[in-house]
Structure formats: C-alpha cells, structure tokens
Write an enzyme that holds these catalytic residues in place. Sequence first.
Site, PDB file in Angstrom:
ATOM      1  CG  HIS A   1      46.709  29.402  43.464  1.00 28.12           C
ATOM      2  ND1 HIS A   1      47.743  30.313  43.566  1.00 28.12           N
ATOM      3  CD2 HIS A   1      46.687  28.727  44.631  1.00 28.12           C
ATOM      4  CE1 HIS A   1      48.328  30.163  44.745  1.00 28.12           C
ATOM      5  NE2 HIS A   1      47.707  29.222  45.408  1.00 28.12           N
TER       6      HIS A   1
ATOM      7  CB  THR B   1      35.410  39.362  40.364  1.00 30.36           C
ATOM      8  OG1 THR B   1      34.342  40.115  39.782  1.00 30.36           O
ATOM      9  CG2 THR B   1      35.899  40.043  41.637  1.00 30.36           C
ATOM     10  CE  LYS B   2      30.539  38.497  37.458  1.00 30.20           C
ATOM     11  NZ  LYS B   2      29.221  39.081  37.301  1.00 30.20           N
TER      12      LYS B   2
END
Length: 176
Positions: free
Chosen positions: A87, A136-137
Amino acid sequence: MTFGKTKYRSITYEKLLVGFRNRFFQSLAMKLPGADSIRVMLHRRRGVEIGNDVFIGTDVLIDTSLPRKISIGSDVVIGMRATLIGHFGNFGAMHVTSTERSLIIEDQVFIGPGAIILPNVTIGRGSVVMAGSVVTKSVPPSTMVQGNPAVPVAKCGVPLLRTTPIWVFYRHLEYV
C-alpha cells in the site's frame, strides 16, 4: 490536518498493539534462520497470505503496516533484501479498510535479491523478477522482467524453482 484551504483527514492504519506485533514479527523474520519455515510462519502470523514451499531470504521486508494486502502463492522464492509493498498512504480510507489484496504473487515465481515490488501489481505464474528490479506494473505469466522500471526481457519456458537446474532454465528462455 489542513494544507492551505483544503482539509485532510488522517487515516489510522493499525492499532498500536497490532503495529507493534507486526513490526516485532517482521524484525524476527528478517534475521532468524529458517527461510522456508520460521520466516514463512512469522509472516503468516502477521497476516500475509502465503502458499506452500515458499522460500523467503534474509532481510526481506514485507509491508509492515498492512501485511494483509499481500498474497504469495506456492513454490515462490524471494531473494534476500527484496521489498514487497502492499500500500501507499495516499490510497485513501477505502483501500486501508478493504480486505482486497493489492500485491499478488502467483505460484512458481522467482524474485531476485534486492527487487522492489510496488502495490497494485500481480506477478504472473512462473515469472522471474531479476535482482534489483523495481516492479511498477503487473507482470504476465512466464515472463522475465528486469530494470527500473521493470520491463519484459524474456519468456520463461520453464519456471525457475529451487529444484530447476539453472542450465535447464536458461536453455528454455526466449529473449524478446
């Protein structure tokens, strides 16, 4: 909390004792031996969903505030000093209170030493994250990624498991 004319409400991520317990177990898991037993058990007690036959290397940091946001499948290897983040603080109250996983690592994944995996990412079955990469993806199944940000560099013909001879893994790689 107020910035300029805009008012922001602070979000409570965790209760004091829960936070203390999570960080205590995290500290123990980072240093104790037992990469496929004690460390896994400590992270499960913190709320991380973990499958069978998982190896967690030394100094691996798994989200301290919201470990319940992370799911790790079976036959996964996580190299030393990798960081898994479930998160970011600016996702809002709905994200903090929901039980939905925001970082999913599917079965038979290999995460190299020093890799960083950010929230809202799924690492597909049989994929490899090279050492020091920043993911990041989401990563498609059977894909090797590398770099910052991580990009696909090869398709994996066989998963890189602890039982897979490295020459067999390399022989089945298809570079893109």
